[in-house]
Write a protein that holds these residues in place. Structure first.
Motif, PDB file in Angstrom:
ATOM      1  N   PRO A  54       0.831  -1.205   0.000  1.00 47.14           N
ATOM      2  CA  PRO A  54       0.000   0.000   0.000  1.00 47.14           C
ATOM      3  C   PRO A  54       0.866   1.256   0.000  1.00 47.14           C
ATOM      4  O   PRO A  54       1.829   1.370   0.764  1.00 47.14           O
ATOM      5  CB  PRO A  54      -0.779  -0.121   1.318  1.00 47.14           C
ATOM      6  N   GLY A  55       0.533   2.183  -0.892  1.00 49.05           N
ATOM      7  CA  GLY A  55       1.255   3.436  -0.963  1.00 49.05           C
ATOM      8  C   GLY A  55       2.568   3.378  -1.707  1.00 49.05           C
ATOM      9  O   GLY A  55       3.216   4.418  -1.890  1.00 49.05           O
ATOM     10  N   GLU A  56       2.982   2.213  -2.176  1.00 46.03           N
ATOM     11  CA  GLU A  56       4.259   2.084  -2.890  1.00 46.03           C
ATOM     12  C   GLU A  56       4.104   2.604  -4.323  1.00 46.03           C
ATOM     13  O   GLU A  56       3.249   2.150  -5.072  1.00 46.03           O
ATOM     14  CB  GLU A  56       4.697   0.623  -2.913  1.00 46.03           C
ATOM     15  N   VAL A  57       4.946   3.558  -4.685  1.00 48.09           N
ATOM     16  CA  VAL A  57       4.878   4.142  -6.018  1.00 48.09           C
ATOM     17  C   VAL A  57       5.537   3.191  -7.010  1.00 48.09           C
ATOM     18  O   VAL A  57       6.685   2.780  -6.831  1.00 48.09           O
ATOM     19  CB  VAL A  57       5.567   5.518  -6.053  1.00 48.09           C
ATOM     20  N   HIS A  58       4.810   2.844  -8.062  1.00 51.81           N
ATOM     21  CA  HIS A  58       5.344   1.937  -9.061  1.00 51.81           C
ATOM     22  C   HIS A  58       4.707   2.257 -10.407  1.00 51.81           C
ATOM     23  O   HIS A  58       3.749   3.019 -10.505  1.00 51.81           O
ATOM     24  CB  HIS A  58       5.082   0.479  -8.678  1.00 51.81           C
ATOM     25  N   ASP A  59       5.263   1.696 -11.447  1.00 52.78           N
ATOM     26  CA  ASP A  59       4.690   1.804 -12.787  1.00 52.78           C
ATOM     27  C   ASP A  59       4.817   0.436 -13.441  1.00 52.78           C
ATOM     28  O   ASP A  59       5.086  -0.554 -12.753  1.00 52.78           O
ATOM     29  CB  ASP A  59       5.364   2.923 -13.594  1.00 52.78           C
ATOM     30  N   GLY A  60       4.634   0.348 -14.735  1.00 52.12           N
ATOM     31  CA  GLY A  60       4.770  -0.945 -15.385  1.00 52.12           C
ATOM     32  C   GLY A  60       4.673  -0.817 -16.893  1.00 52.12           C
ATOM     33  O   GLY A  60       3.793  -0.125 -17.399  1.00 52.12           O
ATOM     34  N   ALA A  61       5.585  -1.472 -17.583  1.00 51.39           N
ATOM     35  CA  ALA A  61       5.581  -1.454 -19.047  1.00 51.39           C
ATOM     36  C   ALA A  61       6.016  -2.818 -19.555  1.00 51.39           C
ATOM     37  O   ALA A  61       6.879  -3.471 -18.950  1.00 51.39           O
ATOM     38  CB  ALA A  61       6.521  -0.375 -19.572  1.00 51.39           C
ATOM     39  N   PRO A  62       5.413  -3.276 -20.650  1.00 51.51           N
ATOM     40  CA  PRO A  62       5.809  -4.579 -21.188  1.00 51.51           C
ATOM     41  C   PRO A  62       7.217  -4.545 -21.751  1.00 51.51           C
ATOM     42  O   PRO A  62       7.694  -3.509 -22.212  1.00 51.51           O
ATOM     43  CB  PRO A  62       4.773  -4.829 -22.287  1.00 51.51           C
ATOM     44  N   ILE A  63       7.880  -5.683 -21.695  1.00 47.84           N
ATOM     45  CA  ILE A  63       9.164  -5.854 -22.376  1.00 47.84           C
ATOM     46  C   ILE A  63       8.873  -6.603 -23.667  1.00 47.84           C
ATOM     47  O   ILE A  63       8.341  -7.713 -23.647  1.00 47.84           O
ATOM     48  CB  ILE A  63      10.154  -6.638 -21.502  1.00 47.84           C
ATOM     49  N   GLY A  64       9.187  -5.990 -24.789  1.00 46.74           N
ATOM     50  CA  GLY A  64       8.863  -6.600 -26.070  1.00 46.74           C
ATOM     51  C   GLY A  64       7.485  -6.190 -26.553  1.00 46.74           C
ATOM     52  O   GLY A  64       6.808  -5.348 -25.941  1.00 46.74           O
ATOM     53  N   ASP A  65       7.061  -6.799 -27.646  1.00 44.72           N
ATOM     54  CA  ASP A  65       5.822  -6.390 -28.308  1.00 44.72           C
ATOM     55  C   ASP A  65       4.613  -7.242 -27.927  1.00 44.72           C
ATOM     56  O   ASP A  65       3.493  -6.934 -28.329  1.00 44.72           O
ATOM     57  CB  ASP A  65       6.005  -6.457 -29.835  1.00 44.72           C
ATOM     58  N   GLY A  66       4.816  -8.292 -27.164  1.00 48.44           N
ATOM     59  CA  GLY A  66       3.718  -9.224 -26.924  1.00 48.44           C
ATOM     60  C   GLY A  66       2.879  -8.947 -25.704  1.00 48.44           C
ATOM     61  O   GLY A  66       1.965  -9.709 -25.407  1.00 48.44           O
ATOM     62  N   GLY A  67       3.184  -7.883 -24.968  1.00 49.35           N
ATOM     63  CA  GLY A  67       2.455  -7.630 -23.744  1.00 49.35           C
ATOM     64  C   GLY A  67       2.818  -8.644 -22.684  1.00 49.35           C
ATOM     65  O   GLY A  67       3.826  -9.344 -22.761  1.00 49.35           O
ATOM     66  N   ARG A  68       1.987  -8.765 -21.659  1.00 43.89           N
ATOM     67  CA  ARG A  68       2.206  -9.758 -20.616  1.00 43.89           C
ATOM     68  C   ARG A  68       0.857 -10.168 -20.042  1.00 43.89           C
ATOM     69  O   ARG A  68      -0.125  -9.437 -20.148  1.00 43.89           O
ATOM     70  CB  ARG A  68       3.162  -9.266 -19.534  1.00 43.89           C
ATOM     71  N   PHE A  69       0.877 -11.335 -19.434  1.00 41.36           N
ATOM     72  CA  PHE A  69      -0.331 -11.928 -18.864  1.00 41.36           C
ATOM     73  C   PHE A  69      -0.052 -12.242 -17.407  1.00 41.36           C
ATOM     74  O   PHE A  69       0.923 -12.926 -17.092  1.00 41.36           O
ATOM     75  CB  PHE A  69      -0.685 -13.190 -19.656  1.00 41.36           C
ATOM     76  N   TRP A  70      -0.898 -11.729 -16.506  1.00 35.37           N
ATOM     77  CA  TRP A  70      -0.645 -11.953 -15.091  1.00 35.37           C
ATOM     78  C   TRP A  70      -1.935 -12.167 -14.320  1.00 35.37           C
ATOM     79  O   TRP A  70      -3.011 -11.798 -14.759  1.00 35.37           O
ATOM     80  CB  TRP A  70       0.159 -10.809 -14.487  1.00 35.37           C
ATOM     81  N   GLN A  71      -1.789 -12.775 -13.154  1.00 33.99           N
ATOM     82  CA  GLN A  71      -2.875 -12.960 -12.200  1.00 33.99           C
ATOM     83  C   GLN A  71      -2.454 -12.291 -10.900  1.00 33.99           C
ATOM     84  O   GLN A  71      -1.343 -12.515 -10.411  1.00 33.99           O
ATOM     85  CB  GLN A  71      -3.137 -14.446 -11.938  1.00 33.99           C
ATOM     86  N   MET A  72      -3.337 -11.476 -10.317  1.00 28.58           N
ATOM     87  CA  MET A  72      -3.016 -10.755  -9.088  1.00 28.58           C
ATOM     88  C   MET A  72      -4.151 -10.902  -8.089  1.00 28.58           C
ATOM     89  O   MET A  72      -5.327 -10.972  -8.469  1.00 28.58           O
ATOM     90  CB  MET A  72      -2.811  -9.259  -9.365  1.00 28.58           C
ATOM     91  N   LEU A  73      -3.795 -10.911  -6.830  1.00 28.81           N
ATOM     92  CA  LEU A  73      -4.747 -10.782  -5.736  1.00 28.81           C
ATOM     93  C   LEU A  73      -4.411  -9.509  -4.968  1.00 28.81           C
ATOM     94  O   LEU A  73      -3.245  -9.285  -4.616  1.00 28.81           O
ATOM     95  CB  LEU A  73      -4.678 -11.986  -4.789  1.00 28.81           C
ATOM     96  N   TYR A  74      -5.422  -8.679  -4.743  1.00 23.60           N
ATOM     97  CA  TYR A  74      -5.253  -7.457  -3.971  1.00 23.60           C
ATOM     98  C   TYR A  74      -5.998  -7.614  -2.650  1.00 23.60           C
ATOM     99  O   TYR A  74      -7.185  -7.948  -2.635  1.00 23.60           O
ATOM    100  CB  TYR A  74      -5.777  -6.251  -4.749  1.00 23.60           C
TER     101      TYR A  74
END
Length: 263
Positions: A54-74
């Motif tokens: 909580p409160g952690e500053v972050h960003d996110g960008a794919p590496i390469g052209d294929g995007g990425r697929f993820w599963q998250m629990l918040y």
């Protein structure tokens, strides 16, 4: 499970710097991404466990052209702190995910099992969910580094924003609370928090909007109540931060009405 949200995403979206008010843990299933984190820049690929506090500053960008697929629990903070207190047998202490990326197949396997149980529509899953959550946290826990000290003036300015994100506030107001000049506050806030005061205010507003929408508020109502100029402004910020529109988010988290429509 109360206080938990599950997200599955396949995306080439570039997330700008933002924060969550929840703990997040998940697995990159395919593709890869690079991101800023509270521990500096990191990269994650298939099979890696990713975390955010909580409160952690972050960003996110794919590496390469294929995007990425993820599963998250918040997880709402009280869910995690309650589980950690149980693991520590009531011993006090702060908790945070100390590693933004974990490359341990057993932890990824536990995370996948927990995600499957959290999203399964079956009776009697609560016990297994609790077991797996405690197991996963015990696997990833380690002593977190001492948090960096936040100057008192910056804390005062941040608390003013946290107290009522929807209320308008000027840099002069915040600087007055901090007891320093506007320029000093701007520099100190960005250094300590990772966002400027305005960017932090916007993040707190979009988090408030997400809660209101999840609680059943209409989109226009949520925009007004969280301090945005209008619904379109909220929609732009919401989509940029979370990777989906408020309308789609509402459709995902609200039970459908008898008509089958999400609203």
């Amino acid at each position: 499970m109360t206080g938990v949200q599950a997200v599955v995403a396949r995306s080439d979206h570039h997330f700008s710097r933002h924060t969550h008010d929840q703990f997040g843990i998940g697995v990159i299933e395919s593709g890869a991404q690079k991101s800023a984190s509270g521990r500096g820049p990191v990269e994650a690929g298939p099979g890696d466990v990713i975390t955010v506090n909580p409160g952690e500053v972050h960003d996110g960008a794919p590496i390469g052209d294929g995007g990425r697929f993820w599963q998250m629990l918040y997880f709402d903070p009280d869910v995690i702190t309650g589980a950690v207190a149980d693991i520590r047998q009531g011993q006090p202490g702060e908790f945070e995910f100390a590693d933004p990326v974990l490359r341990q197949p057993p932890q990824a396997a536990t995370m996948r099992q927990l995600f499957a149980e959290m999203t399964a529509e079956k009776a009697g899953a609560e016990l297994r969910r609790q077991e797996l959550l405690l197991t996963l946290l015990a696997e990833v826990m380690r002593e977190a580094p001492e948090p960096k000290a936040i100057p008192r003036g910056v804390r005062a300015a941040r608390e003013r924003i946290d107290d009522d994100p929807a209320e308008a506030v000027s840099l002069a107001d915040l600087a007055g609370l901090a007891g320093i000049s506007q320029f000093q506050l701007l520099r100190a806030f960005d250094k300590a928090i990772g966002l400027t005061p305005h960017a932090y205010l916007i993040q707190r507003r979009v988090q408030l909007a997400r809660k209101l929408i999840g609680g059943g508020a209409g989109l226009a109502e949520a925009a007004l109540a969280s301090g945005f100029a209008d619904q379109s402004h909220m929609t732009r910020i919401f989509t940029r931060s979370f990777g989906l529109s408020p309308h789609l988010y509402a459709a995902c988290v609200r039970p459908p009405r008898a008509s089958g429509r999400p609203f």
